[in-house]
Design an enzyme around this catalytic site. Structure first.
Site, PDB file in Angstrom:
ATOM      1  N   SER A   1      -9.547   1.215   2.993  1.00 45.08           N
ATOM      2  CA  SER A   1      -8.724   2.030   2.129  1.00 45.08           C
ATOM      3  C   SER A   1      -7.630   1.267   1.375  1.00 45.08           C
ATOM      4  O   SER A   1      -7.054   1.817   0.440  1.00 45.08           O
ATOM      5  CB  SER A   1      -8.088   3.148   2.949  1.00 45.08           C
ATOM      6  OG  SER A   1      -7.234   2.608   3.933  1.00 45.08           O
TER       7      SER A   1
ATOM      8  N   SER B   1      -9.528  -1.239   7.150  1.00 45.07           N
ATOM      9  CA  SER B   1      -8.977  -1.077   5.800  1.00 45.07           C
ATOM     10  C   SER B   1      -8.197  -2.243   5.211  1.00 45.07           C
ATOM     11  O   SER B   1      -7.861  -2.204   4.026  1.00 45.07           O
ATOM     12  CB  SER B   1      -8.110   0.166   5.741  1.00 45.07           C
ATOM     13  OG  SER B   1      -8.941   1.289   5.662  1.00 45.07           O
TER      14      SER B   1
ATOM     15  N   LYS C   1       0.865  -1.180   0.000  1.00 47.06           N
ATOM     16  CA  LYS C   1       0.000   0.000   0.000  1.00 47.06           C
ATOM     17  C   LYS C   1       0.901   1.229   0.000  1.00 47.06           C
ATOM     18  O   LYS C   1       1.949   1.240   0.676  1.00 47.06           O
ATOM     19  CB  LYS C   1      -0.871  -0.052   1.260  1.00 47.06           C
ATOM     20  CG  LYS C   1      -1.906   1.049   1.369  1.00 47.06           C
ATOM     21  CD  LYS C   1      -2.762   0.801   2.610  1.00 47.06           C
ATOM     22  CE  LYS C   1      -3.878   1.810   2.781  1.00 47.06           C
ATOM     23  NZ  LYS C   1      -4.712   1.500   3.969  1.00 47.06           N
TER      24      LYS C   1
HETATM   25  N1  GLN Z   1     -12.973   3.432   6.522  1.00 48.73           N
HETATM   26  C1  GLN Z   1     -12.389   3.858   7.755  1.00 48.73           C
HETATM   27  C2  GLN Z   1     -12.020   5.326   7.660  1.00 48.73           C
HETATM   28  O1  GLN Z   1     -12.346   5.924   6.690  1.00 48.73           O
HETATM   29  C3  GLN Z   1     -11.199   3.028   8.076  1.00 48.73           C
HETATM   30  C4  GLN Z   1     -10.035   3.359   7.253  1.00 48.73           C
HETATM   31  C5  GLN Z   1      -8.816   2.570   7.614  1.00 48.73           C
HETATM   32  O2  GLN Z   1      -8.890   1.521   8.243  1.00 48.73           O
HETATM   33  N2  GLN Z   1      -7.678   3.103   7.219  1.00 48.73           N
HETATM   34  O3  GLN Z   1     -11.414   5.878   8.529  1.00 48.73           O
END
Ligand code: GLN
Length: 446
Positions: free
Chosen positions: A127, A151, A52
């Site tokens: 994400s 994520s 990532k």
């Molecule tokens: N979807 C969650 C957020 O927008 C989690 C994102 C993540 O785990 N990086 O914060």
């Protein structure tokens, strides 16, 4: 590596999992590894993998899918990545993500959207959407993602692959660009549980460069994959099978739980009574930490600086106004508000107290149970564009994954069939530092 690069070349034009493909460096690295060393091969010898784009890679651009870091080339490598290198993996590229890991669909990338390999009209989740998509597309056997509120697990679920969020502190966060420091954790995304266990084995362990890294012994994860879960106690939280859960997703997860029962596990309904407060708690704590962490992007120390500024303050303002996308700005504003004097006690401090209650819910259940199972997400992958204008609906998508980060626990998502023709994920949550049991259950099921 050659095949991985070829597949990326063939299909990434439509999937768009990658922000950067390091084809030349990868081939050079792989060629060097062609001469096998004597003795036991390192765990990931010659295995191509992706990262990532929020993990620092010395000499390789690391953008967090943000315009503010569009030109950032880190001078050092994240510890988790250095560990992959010690195990002789081959980096093929850096994957797309929601800007600064804020989002659940990878639509918040400031570069482009990533398609779900199962259906290009749908999101891959987020994400870590690029990491899940590249594994699901069969480009590479594994990728690393990061998980702050789901994520790693949610995109794995949406793309029909395995995603593991380790216990907070299990994997070093040194060199992982900070979003919400008390929640962030790096984890593997892979095609099956054994591969995920292998990658975890490579990246786990204490790191003196991360003050929140835990000095806890790393067990042999592969040895845990015995297939035997007889007598294991599984809790099914009733709050996770309530309103908002797609009935077909619920059906797949219940079938999976029956399979675990048929393998000899004992399943009982349990309660995690503070679940309903998890999303609100998260959306105070995560933006608060983000607003503080993202203060460093001022046009001076990292990345992009606007050219047309009149003086220093003007430069800060313009750089941040142009460099951050709308979701990141929303979080910075939310977080700054929650931390501001007069509101701190009402919001941030309160959220921290509720966080403790959520953790205690789990503590109580784990006095009697080995793992907790649930859906990973309430639905299958949604259509691109469907939720992007409605942040609240997007936020609620993480309702089953967020409590796990708030409690610092490990969680894994493993594919459990299809609903509406798209993959469904079974989430298994474990005790702190007991990734072995999670992997054992997931492996027995798979
Ligand atoms: N979807 C969650 C957020 O927008 C989690 C994102 C993540 O785990 N990086 O914060």
């Amino acid at each position: 590596t050659e095949v991985a690069l070829q597949r990326i070349e063939e299909t990434d034009g439509t999937i768009k999992a990658y922000l950067t493909v390091t084809a030349e460096e990868a081939m050079a690295r792989a060629k060097k590894l062609d001469n096998l060393p004597e003795g036991n091969l390192p765990l990931l010898y010659g295995i191509p993998g992706a990262l990532k784009d929020n993990m620092c890679t010395e000499g390789v651009r690391t953008t967090c899918a943000s315009q503010i870091l569009a030109n950032y080339i880190p001078p050092y490598t994240a510890t988790a990545v250095a560990k992959l290198e010690e195990h002789n993996y081959v980096l093929v590229g850096k994957t797309n993500m929601d800007e600064f890991a804020m989002g659940s669909s990878t639509e918040n990338s400031s570069f482009f959207k990533t398609a779900n390999p199962w259906d290009p009209e749908r999101v891959p989740g987020g994400s870590s959407g690029g990491s899940a998509a590249t594994v699901a597309a069969g480009h590479v056997p594994f990728a690393l993602g990061s998980d702050t509120g789901g994520s790693v697990r949610q995109p794995a679920s949406y793309c029909g692959v395995v995603g593991l969020k380790p216990t907070y502190g299990r994997v070093s966060r040194f060199g992982l660009v900070a979003f919400a420091s008390s929640l962030d954790q790096i984890g593997p995304i892979a095609r099956n549980v054994e591969d995920a266990a292998t990658v975890l084995q490579a990246v786990a362990g204490y790191d003196k460069m991360d003050s929140t890294s835990a000095n806890v012994e790393v067990p042999d994860y592969l040895a845990a994959l015995t297939g035997d879960i007889k007598g294991l106690r599984i809790g099914m939280p009733k709050e996770y099978f309530a309103e908002g859960l797609d009935p077909e997703v619920a059906a797949r997860v219940r079938e999976a739980i029956q399979t675990l029962e048929s393998l000899g596990a004992v399943v009982e309904e349990v309660t995690l009574p503070h679940t309903q407060y998890a999303v609100s708690t998260y959306y105070l704590i995560a933006p608060a930490e983000a607003s503080s962490n993202l203060a460093r992007y001022d046009g001076v120390r990292y990345g992009v600086r606007v050219e047309d500024a009149e003086a220093l303050l003007d430069m800060y303002k313009k750089t941040r106004a142009q460099g951050f996308g709308p979701e990141v700005k929303r979080r910075i504003m939310l977080g700054t508000y929650a931390l501001s004097s007069g509101y701190y006690d009402a919001y941030y401090l309160r959220a921290q107290k509720v966080r403790t209650l959520i953790k205690q819910d789990f503590d109580k259940v784990f006095e009697r149970f080995d793992v907790v199972v649930s859906p990973t997400a309430p639905t299958v992958a949604f259509k691109s564009g469907e939720k992007i204008d409605d942040p609240m609906t997007m936020y609620l998508n993480d309702i089953y994954t967020i409590p796990v980060n708030l409690a610092g626990l490990p969680g894994i998502s493993v594919p459990c069939g299809l609903a509406q023709g798209m993959p469904v994920g079974l989430q298994i949550i474990g005790k702190a530092f007991d990734e072995s049991t999670l992997l054992k259950v997931a492996h027995a099921y798979e």
